[in-house]
Scaffold this motif. Structure first.
Motif, PDB file in Angstrom:
ATOM      1  N   PRO A 256     -59.688 -24.704  43.100  1.00  0.00           N
ATOM      2  CA  PRO A 256     -58.666 -24.956  42.072  1.00  0.00           C
ATOM      3  C   PRO A 256     -57.770 -26.103  42.511  1.00  0.00           C
ATOM      4  O   PRO A 256     -57.591 -26.344  43.707  1.00  0.00           O
ATOM      5  CB  PRO A 256     -57.892 -23.635  42.022  1.00  0.00           C
ATOM      6  CG  PRO A 256     -58.105 -23.017  43.358  1.00  0.00           C
ATOM      7  CD  PRO A 256     -59.447 -23.470  43.861  1.00  0.00           C
ATOM      8  N   TYR A 257     -57.227 -26.844  41.545  1.00  0.00           N
ATOM      9  CA  TYR A 257     -56.317 -27.937  41.888  1.00  0.00           C
ATOM     10  C   TYR A 257     -55.088 -27.875  40.979  1.00  0.00           C
ATOM     11  O   TYR A 257     -55.150 -27.426  39.833  1.00  0.00           O
ATOM     12  CB  TYR A 257     -57.015 -29.293  41.808  1.00  0.00           C
ATOM     13  CG  TYR A 257     -57.769 -29.563  40.530  1.00  0.00           C
ATOM     14  CD1 TYR A 257     -57.112 -30.040  39.386  1.00  0.00           C
ATOM     15  CD2 TYR A 257     -59.147 -29.369  40.452  1.00  0.00           C
ATOM     16  CE1 TYR A 257     -57.801 -30.299  38.208  1.00  0.00           C
ATOM     17  CE2 TYR A 257     -59.839 -29.630  39.286  1.00  0.00           C
ATOM     18  CZ  TYR A 257     -59.170 -30.094  38.170  1.00  0.00           C
ATOM     19  OH  TYR A 257     -59.870 -30.352  37.006  1.00  0.00           O
ATOM     20  N   LYS A 258     -53.952 -28.361  41.530  1.00  0.00           N
ATOM     21  CA  LYS A 258     -52.658 -28.251  40.844  1.00  0.00           C
ATOM     22  C   LYS A 258     -52.340 -29.465  39.975  1.00  0.00           C
ATOM     23  O   LYS A 258     -51.783 -29.332  38.879  1.00  0.00           O
ATOM     24  CB  LYS A 258     -51.544 -28.059  41.866  1.00  0.00           C
ATOM     25  CG  LYS A 258     -51.607 -26.734  42.627  1.00  0.00           C
ATOM     26  CD  LYS A 258     -50.471 -26.645  43.641  1.00  0.00           C
ATOM     27  CE  LYS A 258     -50.495 -25.325  44.375  1.00  0.00           C
ATOM     28  NZ  LYS A 258     -49.407 -25.231  45.402  1.00  0.00           N
ATOM     29  N   SER A 270     -53.858 -34.014  44.169  1.00  0.00           N
ATOM     30  CA  SER A 270     -55.034 -33.126  44.085  1.00  0.00           C
ATOM     31  C   SER A 270     -56.327 -33.924  44.198  1.00  0.00           C
ATOM     32  O   SER A 270     -57.271 -33.502  44.889  1.00  0.00           O
ATOM     33  CB  SER A 270     -55.017 -32.349  42.767  1.00  0.00           C
ATOM     34  OG  SER A 270     -53.982 -31.400  42.750  1.00  0.00           O
ATOM     35  N   ARG A 302     -58.891 -27.432  35.595  1.00  0.00           N
ATOM     36  CA  ARG A 302     -58.157 -27.224  36.857  1.00  0.00           C
ATOM     37  C   ARG A 302     -59.013 -26.657  37.985  1.00  0.00           C
ATOM     38  O   ARG A 302     -58.485 -26.072  38.928  1.00  0.00           O
ATOM     39  CB  ARG A 302     -56.938 -26.323  36.624  1.00  0.00           C
ATOM     40  CG  ARG A 302     -55.902 -26.927  35.684  1.00  0.00           C
ATOM     41  CD  ARG A 302     -54.711 -26.016  35.499  1.00  0.00           C
ATOM     42  NE  ARG A 302     -55.085 -24.789  34.826  1.00  0.00           N
ATOM     43  CZ  ARG A 302     -54.249 -23.770  34.610  1.00  0.00           C
ATOM     44  NH1 ARG A 302     -52.999 -23.847  35.045  1.00  0.00           N
ATOM     45  NH2 ARG A 302     -54.657 -22.699  33.964  1.00  0.00           N
ATOM     46  N   HIS A 303     -60.320 -26.836  37.913  1.00  0.00           N
ATOM     47  CA  HIS A 303     -61.209 -26.388  38.982  1.00  0.00           C
ATOM     48  C   HIS A 303     -62.303 -27.431  39.218  1.00  0.00           C
ATOM     49  O   HIS A 303     -62.807 -28.034  38.266  1.00  0.00           O
ATOM     50  CB  HIS A 303     -61.877 -25.049  38.638  1.00  0.00           C
ATOM     51  CG  HIS A 303     -60.946 -23.886  38.671  1.00  0.00           C
ATOM     52  ND1 HIS A 303     -60.100 -23.587  37.620  1.00  0.00           N
ATOM     53  CD2 HIS A 303     -60.712 -22.960  39.635  1.00  0.00           C
ATOM     54  CE1 HIS A 303     -59.393 -22.503  37.927  1.00  0.00           C
ATOM     55  NE2 HIS A 303     -59.739 -22.106  39.138  1.00  0.00           N
ATOM     56  N   TRP A 327     -57.855 -24.742  52.257  1.00  0.00           N
ATOM     57  CA  TRP A 327     -57.479 -25.258  50.939  1.00  0.00           C
ATOM     58  C   TRP A 327     -56.144 -24.662  50.506  1.00  0.00           C
ATOM     59  O   TRP A 327     -55.940 -23.448  50.575  1.00  0.00           O
ATOM     60  CB  TRP A 327     -58.568 -24.936  49.922  1.00  0.00           C
ATOM     61  CG  TRP A 327     -58.340 -25.603  48.596  1.00  0.00           C
ATOM     62  CD1 TRP A 327     -57.977 -25.017  47.425  1.00  0.00           C
ATOM     63  CD2 TRP A 327     -58.467 -27.002  48.326  1.00  0.00           C
ATOM     64  NE1 TRP A 327     -57.872 -25.951  46.426  1.00  0.00           N
ATOM     65  CE2 TRP A 327     -58.166 -27.195  46.948  1.00  0.00           C
ATOM     66  CE3 TRP A 327     -58.800 -28.109  49.103  1.00  0.00           C
ATOM     67  CZ2 TRP A 327     -58.183 -28.443  46.341  1.00  0.00           C
ATOM     68  CZ3 TRP A 327     -58.820 -29.357  48.503  1.00  0.00           C
ATOM     69  CH2 TRP A 327     -58.522 -29.521  47.142  1.00  0.00           C
ATOM     70  N   ARG A 328     -55.232 -25.499  50.031  1.00  0.00           N
ATOM     71  CA  ARG A 328     -53.852 -25.078  49.784  1.00  0.00           C
ATOM     72  C   ARG A 328     -53.440 -25.129  48.306  1.00  0.00           C
ATOM     73  O   ARG A 328     -52.282 -24.906  47.998  1.00  0.00           O
ATOM     74  CB  ARG A 328     -52.880 -25.957  50.598  1.00  0.00           C
ATOM     75  CG  ARG A 328     -53.047 -25.807  52.110  1.00  0.00           C
ATOM     76  CD  ARG A 328     -52.553 -24.434  52.566  1.00  0.00           C
ATOM     77  NE  ARG A 328     -52.716 -24.228  53.998  1.00  0.00           N
ATOM     78  CZ  ARG A 328     -53.705 -23.560  54.558  1.00  0.00           C
ATOM     79  NH1 ARG A 328     -54.641 -23.008  53.794  1.00  0.00           N
ATOM     80  NH2 ARG A 328     -53.776 -23.442  55.871  1.00  0.00           N
ATOM     81  N   GLU A 329     -54.359 -25.380  47.398  1.00  0.00           N
ATOM     82  CA  GLU A 329     -53.964 -25.536  45.993  1.00  0.00           C
ATOM     83  C   GLU A 329     -54.414 -24.372  45.118  1.00  0.00           C
ATOM     84  O   GLU A 329     -54.522 -24.486  43.898  1.00  0.00           O
ATOM     85  CB  GLU A 329     -54.507 -26.855  45.444  1.00  0.00           C
ATOM     86  CG  GLU A 329     -53.958 -28.066  46.179  1.00  0.00           C
ATOM     87  CD  GLU A 329     -54.053 -29.335  45.355  1.00  0.00           C
ATOM     88  OE1 GLU A 329     -54.142 -29.245  44.121  1.00  0.00           O
ATOM     89  OE2 GLU A 329     -54.027 -30.424  45.965  1.00  0.00           O
ATOM     90  N   GLY A 330     -54.677 -23.258  45.723  1.00  0.00           N
ATOM     91  CA  GLY A 330     -55.148 -22.082  45.001  1.00  0.00           C
ATOM     92  C   GLY A 330     -56.205 -21.382  45.827  1.00  0.00           C
ATOM     93  O   GLY A 330     -56.577 -21.833  46.917  1.00  0.00           O
ATOM     94  N   LYS A 331     -56.688 -20.273  45.319  1.00  0.00           N
ATOM     95  CA  LYS A 331     -57.662 -19.481  46.063  1.00  0.00           C
ATOM     96  C   LYS A 331     -59.070 -20.024  45.816  1.00  0.00           C
ATOM     97  O   LYS A 331     -59.585 -19.966  44.698  1.00  0.00           O
ATOM     98  CB  LYS A 331     -57.581 -18.023  45.637  1.00  0.00           C
ATOM     99  CG  LYS A 331     -58.484 -17.117  46.459  1.00  0.00           C
ATOM    100  CD  LYS A 331     -58.317 -15.656  46.064  1.00  0.00           C
ATOM    101  CE  LYS A 331     -59.215 -14.764  46.920  1.00  0.00           C
ATOM    102  NZ  LYS A 331     -59.056 -13.333  46.552  1.00  0.00           N
TER     103      LYS A 331
END
Length: 350
Positions: A256-258, A270, A302-303, A327-331
């Motif tokens: 996922p990306y923000k 992102s 967003r993925h 990875w820090r923008e979601g699970k």
């Protein structure tokens, strides 16, 4: 030349490695009898001996004994174009003993060096490649050549017999793997195509086509998801499972990306993070061992989904999971499955 086997749609059973090991243990025991049969020209007895042993590896495999390139004889055990079975045939060959003066081993039918001199009886008619003519069409920019095949006996044969003879002829001319790589539509014809050429010219035409795709290329695509959202993708081009016959493990990495634009596609930090992940993935998973390949990636809603195919004897899935831990923008997700036909990326296959 003799061909044996039958197709089977069964799923890949457990214990494939054990079945292959069992074949080669049987081969060591049966080798003196096989050598004696071939030396005496008793090829009609081979099916009773070799047939059950190959079927024990998988009933869908097809086998033949043919003249070898460097040995006197070649044992070919092939998936006969079945993408689901191709990895099994190649693992069988990888486990084979070293070739010697009498035997060599192939997981697909190689091109025959004297293809133009070959002839086969087809329903009582002589099918010689010296009389086979091909109408050839190379679609602009496409990594394939479409073939319309004509032989004087085709008017006397049924549709299935014409196709079987054509497929065998193409294998003789190019080798089974290059047919899968470079040949597109195949159409046996009962009338000679306009501007047809003798079949013996096909290898040169395919070699010229292949030279256009000798360097790694990627295609960029745009589209929409089923829900109508914008989708952007890149895919290796040409993309063909035959180029990676042992890579039947599919690793799908979902990130996922923000930061996204108005279409939901990655942008800014992102996009930079996704590019950095891909570089680390390539450095960690793909380059050092050569047992995995990144084939495509898609971004939408967003993925980003990254599609990797790997040899399951390696640890590609483990490395992918380790990389996603940062990875820090979601699970993130890593999904691993067996997919010898590369059905997960069917839309990108060439």
């Amino acid at each position: 030349m003799r061909l044996f086997g039958r197709k089977d749609d069964d799923e890949e059973p457990a214990g494939a490695d054990d079945a292959i090991a069992g074949f080669w243990a049987w081969w060591d025991d049966a080798r003196p009898q096989l050598d004696a049969m071939v030396a005496a020209g008793e090829s009609e007895r081979l099916p009773d001996l070799l047939g059950p042993a190959v079927s024990a590896v998988h009933e869908g495999l097809v086998w033949e004994v043919a003249p070898g390139r460097n040995a006197a004889h070649a044992l070919v055990v092939t998936a006969a174009g079945d993408a689901e079975l191709r990895p099994r045939a190649h693992r069988w060959a990888r486990a084979a003993p070293p070739a010697d003066l009498l035997w060599e081993f192939h997981p697909s039918r190689p091109a025959h060096p004297q293809a133009a001199e070959l002839s086969l009886d087809v329903e009582g008619f002589s099918f010689g490649l010296d009389k086979l003519a091909l109408g050839l069409r190379v679609p602009r920019g496409a990594p394939r050549v479409d073939v319309a095949a004509y032989h004087p006996i085709f008017g006397e044969l049924g549709e299935d017999a014409r196709m079987d003879a054509t497929l065998l002829a193409l294998d003789w001319l190019l080798g089974e793997d290059d047919v899968a790589r470079w040949v597109g539509e195949i159409s046996p014809a009962t009338f000679q195509p306009i501007d047809s050429v003798p079949a013996v010219h096909l290898p040169a035409i395919v070699a010229d086509l292949a030279s256009e795709f000798s360097q790694e290329q990627w295609a960029q695509l745009e589209g929409q998801t089923a829900g109508g959202a914008a989708l952007a993708a890149t895919a290796r081009y040409p993309l063909r499972p035959v180029d990676y016959p042992l890579f039947d493990q599919h690793i799908a990495i979902t990130l996922p990306y923000k930061h996204r634009d108005e279409n939901g596609l990655p942008t800014g930090d992102s996009l930079a993070a996704l590019r950095d992940f891909e570089e680390r993935l390539t450095a960690r998973l793909l380059k050092p061992r050569g047992d995995a390949v990144l084939v495509a990636q898609l971004s939408a809603e967003r993925h980003r989904v990254i599609h990797v195919y790997a040899d399951p004897s390696g640890d590609g899935a483990g490395h992918a999971k380790e990389l996603t831990a940062d990875w820090r923008e979601g699970k993130p997700r890593v999904d691993v499955s067996t997919d010898p036909a590369w059905s997960a990326v069917a839309a990108f296959l060439s």
